[in-house]
Write a protein that holds these residues in place. Structure first.
Motif, mmCIF file in Angstrom:
data_model
loop_
_atom_site.group_PDB
_atom_site.id
_atom_site.type_symbol
_atom_site.label_atom_id
_atom_site.label_comp_id
_atom_site.label_asym_id
_atom_site.label_seq_id
_atom_site.Cartn_x
_atom_site.Cartn_y
_atom_site.Cartn_z
ATOM 1 N N HIS A 276 12.702 8.959 -7.255
ATOM 2 C CA HIS A 276 11.238 9.060 -7.240
ATOM 3 C C HIS A 276 10.598 7.867 -6.543
ATOM 4 C CE1 HIS A 276 11.112 12.606 -9.724
ATOM 5 N NE2 HIS A 276 11.923 12.038 -10.576
ATOM 6 N N ASP A 277 11.313 6.761 -6.451
ATOM 7 C CA ASP A 277 10.769 5.553 -5.835
ATOM 8 C C ASP A 277 11.222 5.367 -4.388
ATOM 9 O OD1 ASP A 277 9.267 4.757 -8.002
ATOM 10 O OD2 ASP A 277 10.889 3.602 -8.891
ATOM 11 N N ILE A 278 12.024 6.272 -3.905
ATOM 12 C CA ILE A 278 12.514 6.176 -2.524
ATOM 13 C C ILE A 278 11.611 6.997 -1.613
ATOM 14 C CG2 ILE A 278 14.405 6.799 -0.966
ATOM 15 C CD1 ILE A 278 16.327 6.195 -3.297
ATOM 16 N N VAL A 279 11.224 6.384 -0.495
ATOM 17 C CA VAL A 279 10.448 7.101 0.512
ATOM 18 C C VAL A 279 11.322 7.179 1.764
ATOM 19 C CG1 VAL A 279 8.361 7.116 1.923
ATOM 20 C CG2 VAL A 279 8.271 6.230 -0.416
ATOM 21 N N ARG A 280 11.771 8.349 2.087
ATOM 22 C CA ARG A 280 12.586 8.550 3.283
ATOM 23 C C ARG A 280 11.684 8.456 4.513
ATOM 24 N NH1 ARG A 280 17.515 7.760 1.289
ATOM 25 N NH2 ARG A 280 17.868 9.067 -0.527
ATOM 26 N N LYS A 281 12.237 7.932 5.590
ATOM 27 C CA LYS A 281 11.459 7.747 6.811
ATOM 28 C C LYS A 281 10.777 9.037 7.253
ATOM 29 C CE LYS A 281 11.768 5.947 11.481
ATOM 30 N NZ LYS A 281 12.584 5.260 12.472
ATOM 31 N N ILE B 128 -4.189 4.812 16.392
ATOM 32 C CA ILE B 128 -3.725 3.812 15.425
ATOM 33 C C ILE B 128 -2.974 4.554 14.331
ATOM 34 C CG2 ILE B 128 -4.455 2.052 13.775
ATOM 35 C CD1 ILE B 128 -6.946 1.724 15.649
ATOM 36 N N HIS B 129 -1.780 4.068 14.031
ATOM 37 C CA HIS B 129 -0.860 4.815 13.195
ATOM 38 C C HIS B 129 -0.471 3.982 11.967
ATOM 39 C CE1 HIS B 129 3.133 7.297 13.264
ATOM 40 N NE2 HIS B 129 2.524 7.351 12.110
ATOM 41 N N TYR B 130 -0.871 4.425 10.782
ATOM 42 C CA TYR B 130 -0.477 3.804 9.519
ATOM 43 C C TYR B 130 0.578 4.683 8.866
ATOM 44 C CZ TYR B 130 -4.615 0.750 9.489
ATOM 45 O OH TYR B 130 -5.559 -0.192 9.781
ATOM 46 N N GLU B 131 1.637 4.048 8.358
ATOM 47 C CA GLU B 131 2.638 4.758 7.565
ATOM 48 C C GLU B 131 2.709 4.085 6.208
ATOM 49 O OE1 GLU B 131 6.372 6.090 9.499
ATOM 50 O OE2 GLU B 131 5.635 4.898 11.185
#
Length: 182
Positions: free
Chosen positions: A74-79, A90-93
């Motif tokens: 639940h705490d992992i954000v895959r690319k 302008i690109h925010y991730e």
């Protein structure tokens, strides 16, 4: 299984995972060993303050004891699953899974000749940024600083700032904000 039993079981599992004895954990959490044993066996309902002390001693976020499935996934954000905001190139991730933690991590990509905002903006909390790629001008209060790849900066609470890419290459900035405010 009732909530007190579920919390107790999760505390016990974390304690065992950390290879701590009941006595060790109780001492670190400033409670008695008998109280901890009762909590772990679902025979006592711990106060929120006691759960907080146990979470600190176990080095686990307090919310983990209340989740049905405390799976680290639940705490992992895959690319490929990052939330993205794109506005005028302008690109925010967003690199953190949600706004429930104490810190927020983001990646900003500024194309050549772009700025993060027209007028410098401030926000509550602190921001720490690392320039990953390129060179960028940072307007920080009334000063302009030139930062290169590998440079980092701390932006203090409410200091107005903006990022300007005056080069012909893109700029990538990794930054963390606490508390989350994006």
């Amino acid at each position: 299984m009732d909530l007190a039993s579920q919390i107790g079981q999760k505390i016990r599992n974390c304690r065992i995972e950390k290879k701590m004895t009941v006595k060790d954990l109780a001492a670190q959490a400033q409670i008695t060993a008998s109280m901890l044993s009762q909590i772990e066996h679902g025979q006592a309902t711990p106060s929120l303050n006691t759960i907080r002390l146990l979470s600190i001693a176990l080095d686990r976020p307090i919310y983990r004891f209340f989740l049905n499935d405390p799976d680290i996934q639940h705490d992992i954000v895959r690319k490929t699953n990052r939330k993205q905001i794109i506005d005028q190139g302008i690109h925010y991730e967003i690199l953190t899974p949600d706004m429930n933690g104490a810190i927020e991590m983001m990646q900003l990509t500024l194309p050549a000749g772009s700025v993060s905002c027209q007028t410098p903006l401030g926000h509550k909390g602190e921001e720490v940024a690392l320039i990953q790629e390129g060179a960028v001008e940072l307007t920080l209060g009334t000063e302009i600083c030139l930062l290169h790849a590998g440079d980092s900066v701390r932006i203090k609470n409410e200091i107005k700032h903006k990022w300007s890419n005056t080069s012909q290459q893109r700029v990538i900035i990794l930054f963390a904000v606490t508390p989350p405010s994006f």
